[in-house]
Motif scaffolding. Structure first.
Motif, mmCIF file in Angstrom:
data_model
loop_
_atom_site.group_PDB
_atom_site.id
_atom_site.type_symbol
_atom_site.label_atom_id
_atom_site.label_comp_id
_atom_site.label_asym_id
_atom_site.label_seq_id
_atom_site.Cartn_x
_atom_site.Cartn_y
_atom_site.Cartn_z
ATOM 1 N N CYS A 12 -1.994 3.949 -7.010
ATOM 2 C CA CYS A 12 -0.853 4.253 -6.534
ATOM 3 C C CYS A 12 0.659 3.693 -6.037
ATOM 4 O O CYS A 12 1.486 3.749 -7.307
ATOM 5 C CB CYS A 12 -0.735 4.481 -4.603
ATOM 6 S SG CYS A 12 -2.228 5.530 -4.402
ATOM 7 N N THR A 13 0.088 1.859 -6.210
ATOM 8 C CA THR A 13 0.990 1.087 -5.821
ATOM 9 C C THR A 13 1.634 0.174 -7.307
ATOM 10 O O THR A 13 2.761 -0.425 -7.744
ATOM 11 C CB THR A 13 0.931 0.062 -5.581
ATOM 12 O OG1 THR A 13 -1.229 -1.144 -5.920
ATOM 13 C CG2 THR A 13 0.405 0.147 -3.785
ATOM 14 N N LEU B 170 0.962 -1.484 -0.588
ATOM 15 C CA LEU B 170 -0.082 -0.037 0.383
ATOM 16 C C LEU B 170 1.357 0.858 0.209
ATOM 17 O O LEU B 170 2.061 0.859 0.325
ATOM 18 C CB LEU B 170 -0.757 0.406 1.500
ATOM 19 C CG LEU B 170 -0.700 -0.234 2.622
ATOM 20 C CD1 LEU B 170 -1.158 1.222 3.554
ATOM 21 C CD2 LEU B 170 -0.019 -1.312 3.065
ATOM 22 N N GLY C 292 -3.552 4.181 1.154
ATOM 23 C CA GLY C 292 -3.718 3.330 1.580
ATOM 24 C C GLY C 292 -5.159 3.581 1.532
ATOM 25 O O GLY C 292 -6.411 2.183 1.501
ATOM 26 N N TYR C 293 -6.124 4.065 0.848
ATOM 27 C CA TYR C 293 -7.489 3.708 0.397
ATOM 28 C C TYR C 293 -7.751 2.801 -0.520
ATOM 29 O O TYR C 293 -8.830 2.650 0.580
ATOM 30 C CB TYR C 293 -7.346 5.612 -0.268
ATOM 31 C CG TYR C 293 -8.888 5.860 -0.455
ATOM 32 C CD1 TYR C 293 -9.460 6.742 0.423
ATOM 33 C CD2 TYR C 293 -10.242 5.009 -0.719
ATOM 34 C CE1 TYR C 293 -10.024 7.193 0.520
ATOM 35 C CE2 TYR C 293 -11.983 5.723 -1.343
ATOM 36 C CZ TYR C 293 -11.223 6.832 -0.359
ATOM 37 O OH TYR C 293 -12.826 7.284 0.379
ATOM 38 N N CYS D 293 -6.426 0.270 -7.342
ATOM 39 C CA CYS D 293 -5.564 1.368 -7.077
ATOM 40 C C CYS D 293 -4.425 2.404 -7.363
ATOM 41 O O CYS D 293 -4.455 1.833 -9.195
ATOM 42 C CB CYS D 293 -4.569 0.035 -5.999
ATOM 43 S SG CYS D 293 -2.561 0.903 -5.351
HETATM 44 S S1 FES Z 1 -2.611 2.944 -2.179
HETATM 45 FE FE1 FES Z 1 -3.348 4.506 -2.973
HETATM 46 S S2 FES Z 1 -4.963 3.538 -3.462
HETATM 47 FE FE2 FES Z 1 -4.046 1.878 -3.328
#
Ligand code: FES
Ligand SMILES: Cc1cc2nc3c(=O)[nH]c(=O)nc-3n(C[C@H](O)[C@H](O)[C@H](O)COP(=O)(O)OP(=O)(O)OC[C@H]3O[C@@H](n4cnc5c(N)ncnc54)[C@H](O)[C@@H]3O)c2cc1C
Ligand code: FES
Lengths: 297, 168
Positions: free
Chosen positions: B142-143, B103, B106-107, B140
């Motif tokens: 971000c990852t 993550l 973390g959303y 997700c």
């Molecule tokens: S960690 Fe940010 S949307 Fe998945």
């Protein structure tokens, strides 16, 4: 986002649900998996005054093998069909169930709700039109049986009367030398396909005895490509007959341009899907085990 | 439109705890959890059945709780991210997400961990293809997913290992 306020009714049986539909009139809608209806209500594209919940009625979700047919209760979830060993015996059904949206949507969405919604991009109607499929519909006057071809009337329009519901769907098992494949092109899992092709072939050696080719998402309803079927029927399945079938399928398609692609793009895409689906259907008809999953952009 | 606000009595178990409530029929399960039970670990991302941030388990099955009415959960057992840990100990899925950097902001994470929970309950050693299929309904931003997949593989190893040891 909140839907408009509505009255909630929990039906104890399908008969009671039908009685509620007639009593409550045009403002009432059935709630099955809610995976089409709830999003529409949240956007306030659908604003029913009454919802009749079918989820608490026992005995409406089942998959049974009987007299050479598979019987599906209307409330059977896509995920239950995906996991069913009986449904795997007709590989095109497994291709369909396993490819709908994502795990979460498949856990809720039902085969009956999907057919009743008649979304032009929905998968079930396209696939079931390649097989001998009947819908058993329960109304105030009792029950009637409607073949899938007559059930789907137009985009979002079925043969159901307002106070009628789908109780069960039966599919005749194809002969052992018959094989099918369903292939869709999708931008990602939780969206409807851009285009799809369902093919069921009955083979005698390399010769095709019977063919069903149905195109999805490229018309207001699934399109049965009869000319494409004729190009294969009675012929050896080879490059020549397959290209003729693909050309005929492309001609039969009538796609609308939308955010998933232009009409021209879908026209080309559906031909490519038909070609690949014919190949897998042929191999499965000849007894080969072929794993198939949709193509994701 | 109804004149007076109609409410329906429901009972459900959330993370092992029983609740009796009266709710408006149009109340969504995610709002019941967040606004009525103060369980804000379940997130709302898209609110249009797409992103999976709101994923919880109903009787063991992953669902998008923004697309289920609370009245439909009557009699059900719900598991949310708050119910993963026991006695202050992180669940192996939570530990694996932390250890593998599964993550960033973390959303998406609570939803992804619940989707993982259903997967590992049914398939103890999923291959990468099965993992990707199981989380296809969870977005997700971000990852890039790579570390999420590593986290799920690590969680599978840890959970399977623990079970094998305890069954000896
Ligand atoms: S960690 Fe940010 S949307 Fe998945
Ligand atoms: C993100 C997302 C992606 C999706 N992707 C796909 C996809 O790729 N392919 C696909 O095919 N579908 C897809 N769907 C739709 C999904 O398959 C739905 O579950 C399905 O179309 C409707 O079934 P339901 O049980 O959820 O019906 P509901 O939403 O509960 O009901 C739909 C309609 O049918 C009526 N109805 C329900 N049951 C009956 C019955 N037994 N008799 C008569 N009328 C009834 C309802 O009154 C309502 O009008 C997607 C949905 C979402 C949210
Ligand atoms: S918030 Fe429910 S799917 Fe995105």
């Amino acid at each position: 986002m909140y839907p408009r306020a509505f009255h909630y009714h929990r039906a104890g049986s399908l008969k009671e649900a039908v009685a509620m539909l007639s009593q409550l009139g045009g403002e009432a809608k059935l709630l099955a998996g809610g995976q089409s209806l709830i999003p529409l209500m949240k956007l306030r594209f659908a604003n029913p005054g009454h919802l009749i919940d079918l989820n608490f009625i026992s005995g409406t979700s089942f998959i049974k093998e009987e007299d050479g047919r598979l019987r599906f209760g209307a409330m059977t979830r896509h995920a239950e069909i995906e996991d069913s060993s009986a449904a795997k015996k007709i590989p095109i059904l497994h291709d369909c169930a396993a490819g709908i949206a994502d795990v979460q949507v498949r856990n809720r969405g039902t085969i009956g709700g999907s057919l009743a919604e008649a979304d032009p991009s929905g998968d079930w109607a396209t696939v079931l039109m390649t097989l001998h499929t009947e819908l058993h519909c329960l109304g105030n006057q009792g029950e009637r049986t409607v073949p899938i071809e007559e059930f789907i009337k137009d985009a979002y329009t079925t043969a159901l009367a307002h106070d009628e519901l789908v109780r069960e769907i039966t599919v005749r098992k194809p002969s052992p030398n018959s094989g099918g494949a369903y292939l869709a092109f999708k931008r990602c899992a939780p969206v409807y396909p851009t285009a799809s092709a369902a093919v069921q072939l009955t083979m005698e050696g390399e010769t095709c005895r019977e063919a069903r080719i149905v195109l999805g998402c490229v018309g207001l309803t699934p399109i049965r490509a009869k000319q494409a079927e004729s190009a294969l029927r009675g012929a050896a399945v080879n490059e020549k007959s397959v290209s003729a079938a693909v050309e005929a399928a492309r001609t039969a398609s009538d796609p609308q341009p939308d955010m998933r692609g232009s009409a021209e793009y879908k026209h080309t895409l559906v031909g490519a899907l038909v070609k690949r689906a014919i190949d897998v259907a042929r191999r499965r008809a000849l007894g080969e085990k072929v794993e198939l999953s949709h193509i994701y952009a | 439109m109804p004149d007076a606000v109609e409410t329906i009595p429901i009972r459900l178990k959330v993370n092992g705890k029983s609740h009796s409530l009266t709710v408006e029929p149009r109340l969504l399960l995610v709002e019941l959890l967040r606004e009525h039970l103060d369980l804000t670990g379940t997130h709302v991302g898209c609110d249009t059945t797409y992103c999976g941030a709101c994923t919880v388990l109903i009787n063991g099955a992953a669902v998008k709780s923004c697309t289920v009415f609370a009245v439909q959960a009557d009699g059900a057992e719900i598991l949310t991210v708050e119910g993963l840990e026991t006695d202050g100990q992180l669940h192996p899925i939570q530990r694996a997400f932390a250890e593998c950097y599964g993550l960033q902001c973390g959303y998406c994470t609570p939803g992804l961990m619940l989707a993982t929970h259903q997967l590992l309950a049914r398939n103890k050693r999923p291959d990468e293809k099965a993992i990707r299929k199981a989380i296809a309904g969870n977005t997700c931003r971000c990852t890039g997913y790579q570390n999420i997949i590593k986290a799920i593989q690590a969680a599978a190893r840890n959970m399977d290992g623990v079970q094998q040891r305890s069954s000896v």
